[in-house]
Scaffold this motif. Sequence first.
Motif, PDB file in Angstrom:
ATOM      1  N   LEU A 159      -9.805  -1.891  -3.538  1.00  0.00           N
ATOM      2  CA  LEU A 159      -9.555  -0.500  -3.144  1.00  0.00           C
ATOM      3  C   LEU A 159      -8.072  -0.172  -3.237  1.00  0.00           C
ATOM      4  CD1 LEU A 159     -11.826   1.281  -2.318  1.00  0.00           C
ATOM      5  CD2 LEU A 159     -11.117   1.050   0.039  1.00  0.00           C
ATOM      6  N   GLY A 160      -7.260  -1.068  -2.713  1.00  0.00           N
ATOM      7  CA  GLY A 160      -5.818  -0.864  -2.771  1.00  0.00           C
ATOM      8  C   GLY A 160      -5.336  -0.799  -4.207  1.00  0.00           C
ATOM      9  N   ILE A 162      -7.050   0.203  -6.837  1.00  0.00           N
ATOM     10  CA  ILE A 162      -7.434   1.489  -7.423  1.00  0.00           C
ATOM     11  C   ILE A 162      -6.477   2.580  -6.966  1.00  0.00           C
ATOM     12  CG2 ILE A 162      -9.218   3.278  -7.399  1.00  0.00           C
ATOM     13  CD1 ILE A 162     -11.254   0.994  -7.345  1.00  0.00           C
ATOM     14  N   ASN A 163      -6.116   2.550  -5.677  1.00  0.00           N
ATOM     15  CA  ASN A 163      -5.150   3.526  -5.168  1.00  0.00           C
ATOM     16  C   ASN A 163      -3.820   3.397  -5.901  1.00  0.00           C
ATOM     17  OD1 ASN A 163      -5.598   5.150  -2.275  1.00  0.00           O
ATOM     18  ND2 ASN A 163      -7.146   3.629  -2.727  1.00  0.00           N
ATOM     19  N   GLN A 164      -3.362   2.172  -6.054  1.00  0.00           N
ATOM     20  CA  GLN A 164      -2.083   1.952  -6.727  1.00  0.00           C
ATOM     21  C   GLN A 164      -2.125   2.409  -8.179  1.00  0.00           C
ATOM     22  OE1 GLN A 164       1.102   0.525  -5.723  1.00  0.00           O
ATOM     23  NE2 GLN A 164       0.134   1.382  -3.929  1.00  0.00           N
ATOM     24  N   LEU A 165      -3.201   2.018  -8.879  1.00  0.00           N
ATOM     25  CA  LEU A 165      -3.320   2.402 -10.285  1.00  0.00           C
ATOM     26  C   LEU A 165      -3.391   3.919 -10.415  1.00  0.00           C
ATOM     27  CD1 LEU A 165      -5.860  -0.296 -11.512  1.00  0.00           C
ATOM     28  CD2 LEU A 165      -3.467  -0.136 -12.174  1.00  0.00           C
ATOM     29  N   SER A 166      -4.088   4.575  -9.485  1.00  0.00           N
ATOM     30  CA  SER A 166      -4.189   6.033  -9.545  1.00  0.00           C
ATOM     31  C   SER A 166      -2.834   6.702  -9.394  1.00  0.00           C
ATOM     32  CB  SER A 166      -5.114   6.567  -8.444  1.00  0.00           C
ATOM     33  OG  SER A 166      -6.373   5.979  -8.521  1.00  0.00           O
ATOM     34  N   LEU A 167      -1.932   6.053  -8.671  1.00  0.00           N
ATOM     35  CA  LEU A 167      -0.596   6.617  -8.488  1.00  0.00           C
ATOM     36  C   LEU A 167       0.289   6.392  -9.700  1.00  0.00           C
ATOM     37  CD1 LEU A 167       0.327   5.728  -4.814  1.00  0.00           C
ATOM     38  CD2 LEU A 167       0.180   8.008  -5.792  1.00  0.00           C
ATOM     39  N   GLY A 168      -0.211   5.585 -10.654  1.00  0.00           N
ATOM     40  CA  GLY A 168       0.590   5.354 -11.854  1.00  0.00           C
ATOM     41  C   GLY A 168       1.211   3.964 -11.920  1.00  0.00           C
ATOM     42  N   ALA A 169       0.741   3.056 -11.057  1.00  0.00           N
ATOM     43  CA  ALA A 169       1.286   1.703 -11.110  1.00  0.00           C
ATOM     44  C   ALA A 169       0.763   0.973 -12.337  1.00  0.00           C
ATOM     45  CB  ALA A 169       0.888   0.932  -9.847  1.00  0.00           C
ATOM     46  N   THR A 170       1.595   0.106 -12.902  1.00  0.00           N
ATOM     47  CA  THR A 170       1.125  -0.751 -13.988  1.00  0.00           C
ATOM     48  C   THR A 170       0.294  -1.869 -13.351  1.00  0.00           C
ATOM     49  OG1 THR A 170       3.047  -2.173 -13.800  1.00  0.00           O
ATOM     50  CG2 THR A 170       3.180  -0.354 -15.370  1.00  0.00           C
ATOM     51  N   PRO A 171      -0.558  -2.553 -14.147  1.00  0.00           N
ATOM     52  CA  PRO A 171      -1.316  -3.673 -13.583  1.00  0.00           C
ATOM     53  C   PRO A 171      -0.392  -4.696 -12.921  1.00  0.00           C
ATOM     54  CG  PRO A 171      -2.173  -3.126 -15.731  1.00  0.00           C
ATOM     55  CD  PRO A 171      -0.960  -2.267 -15.535  1.00  0.00           C
ATOM     56  N   GLU A 173       2.562  -4.115 -11.486  1.00  0.00           N
ATOM     57  CA  GLU A 173       3.034  -3.582 -10.212  1.00  0.00           C
ATOM     58  C   GLU A 173       1.943  -3.650  -9.159  1.00  0.00           C
ATOM     59  OE1 GLU A 173       4.250   0.241 -11.750  1.00  0.00           O
ATOM     60  OE2 GLU A 173       6.341  -0.186 -11.300  1.00  0.00           O
ATOM     61  N   SER A 253      -5.586  -0.723 -20.553  1.00  0.00           N
ATOM     62  CA  SER A 253      -5.424   0.507 -19.779  1.00  0.00           C
ATOM     63  C   SER A 253      -6.273   0.461 -18.513  1.00  0.00           C
ATOM     64  CB  SER A 253      -5.835   1.711 -20.629  1.00  0.00           C
ATOM     65  OG  SER A 253      -7.227   1.649 -20.890  1.00  0.00           O
ATOM     66  N   SER A 254      -6.629  -0.770 -18.099  1.00  0.00           N
ATOM     67  CA  SER A 254      -7.481  -0.948 -16.925  1.00  0.00           C
ATOM     68  C   SER A 254      -8.684  -0.027 -16.959  1.00  0.00           C
ATOM     69  CB  SER A 254      -6.712  -0.755 -15.619  1.00  0.00           C
ATOM     70  OG  SER A 254      -5.625   0.095 -15.778  1.00  0.00           O
TER      71      SER A 254
ATOM     72  N   PRO B  70      -1.206   4.499 -20.092  1.00  0.00           N
ATOM     73  CA  PRO B  70      -2.098   4.828 -18.966  1.00  0.00           C
ATOM     74  C   PRO B  70      -1.309   5.330 -17.759  1.00  0.00           C
ATOM     75  CG  PRO B  70      -2.631   2.680 -19.851  1.00  0.00           C
ATOM     76  CD  PRO B  70      -1.403   3.137 -20.562  1.00  0.00           C
ATOM     77  N   GLU B  71      -0.146   4.707 -17.518  1.00  0.00           N
ATOM     78  CA  GLU B  71       0.649   5.112 -16.356  1.00  0.00           C
ATOM     79  C   GLU B  71       1.176   6.533 -16.524  1.00  0.00           C
ATOM     80  OE1 GLU B  71       1.529   2.047 -18.030  1.00  0.00           O
ATOM     81  OE2 GLU B  71      -0.037   1.143 -16.780  1.00  0.00           O
ATOM     82  N   SER B  85      -6.186   3.968   0.513  1.00  0.00           N
ATOM     83  CA  SER B  85      -5.714   2.687   1.006  1.00  0.00           C
ATOM     84  C   SER B  85      -4.273   2.885   1.426  1.00  0.00           C
ATOM     85  CB  SER B  85      -5.863   1.666  -0.119  1.00  0.00           C
ATOM     86  OG  SER B  85      -4.878   0.712  -0.048  1.00  0.00           O
TER      87      SER B  85
END
Lengths: 263, 208
Positions: A159-160, A162-171, A173, A253-254, B70-71, B85
């Motif tokens: 869950l965390g 997905i939240n991070q990736l949604s904010l634009g984090a790289t895998p 990060e 691209s996850s 993607p980012e 989260s």
Amino acid sequence: MNNQFFQISPVALTIVSGLVLAQGLFALRPELDLGKTIISSAIKGAVQLALIATVLIWIFAHPSWYAQALVVSIMVFVAVRTILRRMKNHFPSKTSSVTFSLCLSVFPVALMGVSLIQPHFWQYPSLFLPLFGMILGNSMNGVALGIERFMEEIKISRLGLINQLSLGATPQEATAEAFRKSLKAATTPILNTMSVVGIVSLPGMMSGQILAGGSPLEASKYQIYIIFLVFMSVFIGSLLGMAMARNKIMGPSSRSFYTWKAS
Amino acid sequence: MLLAENYSLQFAGLNLVKNLNFSFERGAVYRLSGPTGRGKSLFLLSLIQLVDAHYSRLELEGKSCSSFSPEAWRARILYLPQILSLSGEKVSDMFSQAFALQIHRSKKLDYKKLGEYLQFMDLSPAFLNSPVTGLSGGEAQIVAILRALLLTPAIILADESWSAMDRELKQKIIALLKREQGQAFHTLVFISHDETRYFPDEKQFSLD
């Protein structure tokens, strides 16, 4: 120096084996129910060691590089299979990730380590094979631990992530925390060994050399040498393994990360 | 703003979206409607490439999706997950950590604007120092929305983003969104089980 080598007599071997067998037979009773495992493990161990002794005697007598390459390949094959079987979490191409990370860490480290002792190491299988075996045997645990832990952490923090990736984090990060924890898990055993070696116990290799009549100084040098080589192998292997696992799960691209389930 | 052709999305063997052509225009507000189930969330997740979808064309402001990393794509189309989260220790960490990400490095966290938003929401500046673990569901959702506004994306995808707020908070946050549309962001696509027509010009968007 009183450092004589003592052979194990057939009598000694028979007595000890017989006692184990007796205890195994005793443990066949239903309350204990351990007999079968004891007897089968003992037989397996003894037979395998007898076989490997035969193989090694032959190889030492005919030191060819392809015989050693074959033995080494079999060792790696068994190591990879053992790791894969122990891993609960699955991810795409985990076989190739485990194989590559193990090979790309163990081989360079072992080859470097052994050629620093003897540049023409292929002529001396009695040096190369034991060294390679020890590095492989001790690193596979670390590499497996690292990858397993990484997969667990990803599962838990899904869950965390997905939240991070949604904010634009790289895998990278997003999984930084998981990566850190897993690297620690992978290297803690060998780092612990490094810190207590010589105090808590005389490690196997050193004991073996002293038993065989070698000087304690040489044995110590070999021991720390091997420990350092094992550490390098675990460090490189677990980093590679975790990075490969991360790439497979979180892809370029996850794209399928949300629907990925560790089976 | 966002243009898609032949968009198809499958999940667990079911066709959630089949060869859909759609566009999200600048300055518009869309309510993603449909029966409950995971289809709507999955659709939004696929728009930010966390779920695999197929399309013959997907463009943001005229540029093809494949030309973005993607980012970079997710920085322009910001998805607010249904289940948030929390990270960090204080509320301010949740803002600063987002701006510390590589993709947002060139942006600066506008503390002045954040102060304005907090005032608008009747939250004291001390809210930023409160522990993250003490946040109520509604407060966490507010933090997420404020963070999204500060990141200035083109499109905000809000997945049940005011579900834990009471009526008063809901009205305030939506008033803020209305105020900031055109400045902090341009287009809003939201999922909400609250049927109240908060946005008078909201357009219905269905997945069939």
